[in-house]
Design a protein around this motif. Structure first.
Motif, PDB file in Angstrom:
ATOM      1  N   THR A   1      -8.853  78.706   9.548  1.00 12.76           N
ATOM      2  CA  THR A   1      -7.539  78.692  10.210  1.00 12.76           C
ATOM      3  C   THR A   1      -7.659  78.881  11.718  1.00 12.76           C
ATOM      4  O   THR A   1      -6.729  78.563  12.448  1.00 12.76           O
ATOM      5  CB  THR A   1      -6.645  79.809   9.661  1.00 12.76           C
ATOM      6  N   ALA A   2      -8.799  79.398  12.185  1.00 14.22           N
ATOM      7  CA  ALA A   2      -8.954  79.572  13.631  1.00 14.22           C
ATOM      8  C   ALA A   2      -8.876  78.234  14.355  1.00 14.22           C
ATOM      9  O   ALA A   2      -8.545  78.188  15.538  1.00 14.22           O
ATOM     10  CB  ALA A   2     -10.282  80.253  13.928  1.00 14.22           C
ATOM     11  N   LEU A   3      -9.168  77.133  13.648  1.00 11.36           N
ATOM     12  CA  LEU A   3      -9.142  75.818  14.287  1.00 11.36           C
ATOM     13  C   LEU A   3      -7.752  75.177  14.236  1.00 11.36           C
ATOM     14  O   LEU A   3      -7.513  74.174  14.891  1.00 11.36           O
ATOM     15  CB  LEU A   3     -10.148  74.877  13.609  1.00 11.36           C
ATOM     16  N   TRP A   4      -6.862  75.714  13.422  1.00  9.03           N
ATOM     17  CA  TRP A   4      -5.541  75.106  13.307  1.00  9.03           C
ATOM     18  C   TRP A   4      -4.749  75.409  14.569  1.00  9.03           C
ATOM     19  O   TRP A   4      -4.995  76.415  15.229  1.00  9.03           O
ATOM     20  CB  TRP A   4      -4.771  75.669  12.118  1.00  9.03           C
ATOM     21  N   GLY A   5      -3.770  74.562  14.854  1.00  8.53           N
ATOM     22  CA  GLY A   5      -2.974  74.847  16.041  1.00  8.53           C
ATOM     23  C   GLY A   5      -1.815  73.894  16.201  1.00  8.53           C
ATOM     24  O   GLY A   5      -1.627  72.973  15.409  1.00  8.53           O
TER      25      GLY A   5
ATOM     26  N   VAL B   1       6.273  78.474   5.401  1.00 12.14           N
ATOM     27  CA  VAL B   1       5.961  79.668   4.605  1.00 12.14           C
ATOM     28  C   VAL B   1       7.152  80.618   4.631  1.00 12.14           C
ATOM     29  O   VAL B   1       7.546  81.178   3.603  1.00 12.14           O
ATOM     30  CB  VAL B   1       4.685  80.349   5.141  1.00 12.14           C
ATOM     31  N   GLY B   2       7.737  80.781   5.821  1.00  9.86           N
ATOM     32  CA  GLY B   2       8.915  81.641   5.920  1.00  9.86           C
ATOM     33  C   GLY B   2      10.014  81.174   4.983  1.00  9.86           C
ATOM     34  O   GLY B   2      10.617  81.973   4.261  1.00  9.86           O
ATOM     35  N   ILE B   3      10.253  79.852   4.948  1.00 11.06           N
ATOM     36  CA  ILE B   3      11.333  79.315   4.122  1.00 11.06           C
ATOM     37  C   ILE B   3      10.994  79.459   2.640  1.00 11.06           C
ATOM     38  O   ILE B   3      11.795  79.939   1.843  1.00 11.06           O
ATOM     39  CB  ILE B   3      11.591  77.841   4.490  1.00 11.06           C
TER      40      ILE B   3
ATOM     41  N   LEU C   1      -2.810  84.647   8.469  1.00 11.44           N
ATOM     42  CA  LEU C   1      -2.046  85.171   7.339  1.00 11.44           C
ATOM     43  C   LEU C   1      -1.169  86.356   7.761  1.00 11.44           C
ATOM     44  O   LEU C   1      -0.066  86.536   7.260  1.00 11.44           O
ATOM     45  CB  LEU C   1      -3.010  85.597   6.226  1.00 11.44           C
ATOM     46  N   ARG C   2      -1.651  87.159   8.718  1.00 15.96           N
ATOM     47  CA  ARG C   2      -0.906  88.363   9.113  1.00 15.96           C
ATOM     48  C   ARG C   2       0.495  88.039   9.624  1.00 15.96           C
ATOM     49  O   ARG C   2       1.475  88.572   9.097  1.00 15.96           O
ATOM     50  CB  ARG C   2      -1.687  89.125  10.178  1.00 15.96           C
TER      51      ARG C   2
ATOM     52  N   VAL D   1       2.796  86.887   6.801  1.00 14.56           N
ATOM     53  CA  VAL D   1       3.383  87.962   5.998  1.00 14.56           C
ATOM     54  C   VAL D   1       4.577  88.560   6.753  1.00 14.56           C
ATOM     55  O   VAL D   1       5.654  88.767   6.195  1.00 14.56           O
ATOM     56  CB  VAL D   1       2.320  89.046   5.703  1.00 14.56           C
ATOM     57  N   GLY D   2       4.374  88.818   8.054  1.00 18.22           N
ATOM     58  CA  GLY D   2       5.445  89.390   8.862  1.00 18.22           C
ATOM     59  C   GLY D   2       6.681  88.520   8.870  1.00 18.22           C
ATOM     60  O   GLY D   2       7.808  88.995   8.632  1.00 18.22           O
ATOM     61  N   THR D   3       6.501  87.209   9.121  1.00 19.42           N
ATOM     62  CA  THR D   3       7.656  86.309   9.160  1.00 19.42           C
ATOM     63  C   THR D   3       8.348  86.228   7.821  1.00 19.42           C
ATOM     64  O   THR D   3       9.579  86.200   7.751  1.00 19.42           O
ATOM     65  CB  THR D   3       7.235  84.874   9.551  1.00 19.42           C
ATOM     66  N   ALA D   4       7.555  86.186   6.751  1.00 20.58           N
ATOM     67  CA  ALA D   4       8.150  86.083   5.416  1.00 20.58           C
ATOM     68  C   ALA D   4       9.043  87.290   5.134  1.00 20.58           C
ATOM     69  O   ALA D   4      10.176  87.149   4.663  1.00 20.58           O
ATOM     70  CB  ALA D   4       7.059  85.960   4.355  1.00 20.58           C
ATOM     71  N   PHE D   5       8.552  88.491   5.456  1.00 20.46           N
ATOM     72  CA  PHE D   5       9.350  89.709   5.286  1.00 20.46           C
ATOM     73  C   PHE D   5      10.636  89.616   6.074  1.00 20.46           C
ATOM     74  O   PHE D   5      11.726  89.875   5.565  1.00 20.46           O
ATOM     75  CB  PHE D   5       8.555  90.926   5.782  1.00 20.46           C
TER      76      PHE D   5
END
Lengths: 439, 403
Positions: free
Chosen positions: A224-228, A239-241, A303-304, A307-311
């Motif tokens: 995931t470090a390469l995603w952007g 993911v939030g939705i 992922l961190r 999780v925050g956005t989902a909450f």
């Protein structure tokens, strides 16, 4: 009683001429007089507005279109001192960087996977949002189960490599779950067959999901470090939705439940999350999530914030759904109960379909807010669209005075198109739903 | 015969399972919830304890006493890197958050009401301009707008020696906005006293006017008198004092030095960018709230007021606005809270608010993640709860009393 009054004095004998039609009842001039110059104050306001437009519109048009540079390979095309005429937006810069803005550092040979992900996302969104699409129940299954799993495999490369021990534990846990459900059904005098089927269904669904993630599809793993860029922005939003809707519904039901501890827990969660800024939730997820987990586990950096956005989104969604639940007349609940439906049946078949339909505009509005808020993940170091623009803005290859403006204009356009589209959709839905209320 | 027997056996009172008892189920579900949550918290707690032990971080709030050792660009209370503690840094950040939120709320309310009313204007052009404003600002992330104001608008300002002179002692350059700083002499107490008397007088007059109106139906020019008492009285005192003795308020004007401006009062560009961004963004939402509130007042009310012979201005002031306010206040409260919470985006442009100072610098320096996060979130929660409490009180006073 004949009181004859001589009417002839009062009644006109001859016909009067018809008045000429008003000169300006319709047409552009009349419209202008009606809507723009109906009085001294209005005239003044119109002139003020015109002046405002005169001050703002021509420079913007000149910047975005007339003076804009559309092609070129480096900064020389966008510098006024090098080309010799005023330079507006440097779209050549966007064209040069568009791959970075879209994929971040995702390996070029693997970008087709991201494109497939965009396509799958588009299918899911259209399926769910287009009210006349066929089999929207299947659409929900697709969007909330098939699509996340497929996307995960596509984007990371799958091949989670769980190992044999994990599968043994999973098989045992599955068997225990089924046995427990069967035992509960026996104790409750309920159908044991249904319980076993339900348990097997859950185990199968989880098993298929895990097996798919575990399977080696021979895709190159991409950390995931390469995603952007837009990819990350859309992932955080999706993911939030995907998480906030089911979680929000559960929280809303919890808040309206008659069980005091359950209600208290829901209220505390909702009010706590809604009372703090998203950025503190993100920083908390970033610094505290690793702290709360066993020392040998590591949480992916992307992922961190997810999780925050989902909450965060769940708490807001819960309040929207609660509004819908409160709008359902009591008779609906009573009717469901008098039919002998139990709580889950009442909610799934009677109450929630009506409640959710009422609050579709509210849900879409929450999505809009969420979509805009995804930009905050850049503050905790995630490479979303804003961060890629911030990184490209200071690229010495493209050092020119208008680069910053161009970058921000591009990002603004991207967010505006999505958010404005969603808000138009919600207005459309609102109108459709209101049509049923008209008499 | 056999079938009858089975029917009879089914009809006999069913085996009463206590699992069917709703009370038992309620206890079971809630116990499950409590156990799960307790387990999660216990796991998280022990893990955190282990991790902190390993990182050799002492837990507790003792670090608030430690010397901070970093500078903050805007401080409302005395603060120095060498002498102040982390606790002081926390206070500085908190005050900066409160200041930018309070000023932002005032400006956003004014701008929001103007735009909201403009959207309902009968003037087509004005309504459309307001609509474009709202749609544009609402659909672009605030973070992007802040970056735009800070980097794209305020960034290219000239260096101090080429400051833009705006007259009356106001200068604008890359280091911010410079303006005259008022210097108060001891006589200023008289002006403050005049202000206090003015406010008390205005409140008393309002009470008296209301009572008179209820008794006699006569209306008084409450607004004008209030303005005169609150604003006029101090100004008159100031003028009289300035004429009779020394001027109680003088101004320290910024002067152009060789490298920088000397004297005066400096407002950071970060502050300006944050304030402008928050104000314009929130105003778009407030405008929608105001529009919805005014539209919620039924047309019959306006017509009834008209048929009673009220003038349009009176109709607006006495009939429409009071009713619209009832609809406006609850969502307006959430917008105020949103603005306060959004001020935390200051971290992106470096304005030293609570999150930037405390959750940023202090957290990084001390590693006291749990304490810092708990304190920061506690502050925002408190602000939210206090604000909604006061707005609820106000709301209850304004709400329709149904009979």
């Amino acid at each position: 009683m004949s009181t004859a009054v001589d009417m002839s004095h009062y009644v006109r004998a001859d016909k009067i001429e018809a008045l000429p039609p008003p000169k300006l009842a319709r047409g552009p001039v009349a419209w202008m007089r009606e809507n723009l110059f109906s009085g001294p104050v209005n005239t003044l306001l119109t002139l003020l507005a015109l002046y405002l437009l005169y001050v703002t519109i021509p420079p913007v048009v000149r910047f975005l279109f007339t003076d804009a540079v559309w092609t070129g390979a480096d900064r020389s095309v966008c510098r006024e001192d090098m080309v010799g005429h005023p330079v507006g937006a440097c779209w050549a810069f966007i064209a040069d960087k568009i791959n970075f803005f879209t994929y971040g550092s995702y390996p070029a040979a693997e970008r087709w996977r991201v494109n497939v992900f965009f396509g799958l996302l588009a299918i899911g969104v259209v399926w769910l949002l287009w009210l006349r699409a066929p089999r929207r129940d299947l659409g929900a299954v697709y969007f909330f189960w098939v699509f996340p799993v497929v996307s995960y495999i596509l984007l990371t490369g799958g091949n989670a490599d769980f190992g044999g021990r994990f599968w043994t534990i999973f098989a045992i846990a599955g068997a225990v779950l089924i046995a427990a459900l069967a035992a509960a059904a026996y104790a409750l005098n309920a159908s044991i067959r249904t319980a076993i089927l339900a348990g097997a269904g859950i185990v199968a669904a989880v098993g298929i999901t895990l097996a798919a993630i575990d399977w080696d599809f021979d895709l190159l793993p991409v950390p995931t470090a390469l995603w952007g860029g837009i990819l990350v922005t859309l992932i955080v939003a999706t993911v939030g939705i995907v998480f906030s809707l089911p979680f929000g519904i559960l929280l809303a039901l919890g808040r309206r439940s008659r069980l005091p501890i359950l209600r208290l827990a829901s209220v505390i969660f909702i009010e706590f999350v809604r009372g703090v800024p998203l950025i503190t939730v993100l920083i908390m997820a970033n610094t505290m999530l690793p702290l709360f987990l066993p020392p040998d586990t590591s949480v992916d950096r992307l992922l961190r914030p997810l999780v925050g956005t989902a909450f965060f989104a769940s708490a807001y969604m819960a309040e929207v759904v609660r509004g819908g639940l409160q709008a359902i007349p009591k008779g609906q609940y009573e009717g469901a109960m008098s039919l002998g439906l139990n709580y889950p049946q009442m909610m799934i078949f009677i109450v929630l379909p009506q409640a959710l339909r009422i609050v579709i505009p509210g849900i879409v509005n929450t999505f809009i807010g969420l979509f805009k808020d995804t930009s905050l993940v850049s503050v905790v170091g995630i490479f979303d669209l804003i961060k890629t623009i911030e990184a490209s803005r200071i690229d010495p290859n493209w050092a020119a005075p208008t680069i910053s403006y161009t970058g921000y204009a591009f990002a603004a356009l991207f967010y505006f198109v999505f958010c404005w589209g969603m808000s138009r959709y919600s207005i459309g839905v609102e109108r459709r739903l209101a049509a049923g209320q008209k008499r | 015969m056999g079938s009858v027997n089975t029917v009879v056996s089914q009809a006999s009172p069913p085996k009463k399972s206590f699992l069917y008892d709703p009370k038992v189920r309620a206890v079971f579900y809630q116990a499950l919830l409590v156990v799960t949550v307790t387990y999660l918290f216990f796991q998280a707690g022990t893990n955190a304890y282990d991790n902190l032990q390993r990182a050799k971080i002492a837990s507790g709030f003792g670090f608030l006493e430690t010397t901070a050792g970093f500078d903050i660009s805007q401080t409302l209370i005395p603060y120095s890197a060498a002498g102040s503690s982390y606790g002081d840094a926390f206070l500085v950040g908190l005050l900066n958050t409160l200041v930018v939120s309070a000023i932002g709320i005032v400006f956003a309310t004014v701008l929001g009401f103007i735009v909201g009313i403009a959207r309902l204007s009968t003037n087509w052009m004005v309504a459309k301009v307001a609509m474009v404003y709202v749609e544009l600002l609402r659909n672009i992330p605030l973070l992007l707008q802040l970056l735009f104001w800070y980097i794209a608008v305020l960034g290219p300002l000239p260096q101090p020696r080429n400051s833009i002179e705006m007259g009356a002692g106001f200068f604008l350059n890359a280091r911010g906005l410079f303006m005259p700083r008022p210097i108060f002499a001891s006589d200023v107490a008289a002006i403050l006293a005049a202000l206090a008397i003015g406010i008390v007088g205005a409140v008393l007059f309002r009470r008296w006017a209301r009572r008179r109106q209820e008794e006699t139906g006569r209306q008084y020019r409450v607004g004008l008198v209030t303005l005169g008492l609150v604003l006029g009285l101090p100004v008159v005192t100031w003028i009289v004092l300035a004429l009779v003795s020394t001027n109680p308020i003088s101004f320290d004007m910024p002067r152009k030095g060789t490298f920088n401006l000397q004297g005066g009062m400096q407002i950071l560009p970060e502050f300006v960018a944050l304030l402008v961004g928050l104000t314009t963004y929130t105003a778009a939402f407030i405008a929608e709230v105001v529009r919805a509130g005014i539209l919620a007042v039924s047309k019959g009310q306006t017509e009834a007021a008209g048929s009673l012979g009220l003038k349009p201005g009176q109709t607006l002031r006495l009939v429409v606005v009071p009713q619209a306010m009832r609809v406006i206040i609850p969502p307006l409260t959430s917008q105020y809270l949103n603005l306060t919470k959004n001020s935390s985006l200051a971290v992106a442009i470096g304005y030293p608010d609570l999150v930037q100072v405390f959750m940023g610098t202090v957290l990084n320096q001390t590693g006291q993640a749990i304490e810092v996060v708990v304190i920061t979130m506690g502050v925002y929660l408190t602000i939210s709860l206090v604000t909604s409490f006061f707005m609820n009180v106000y709301n209850r006073r304004m709400a329709i009393v149904e009979r």
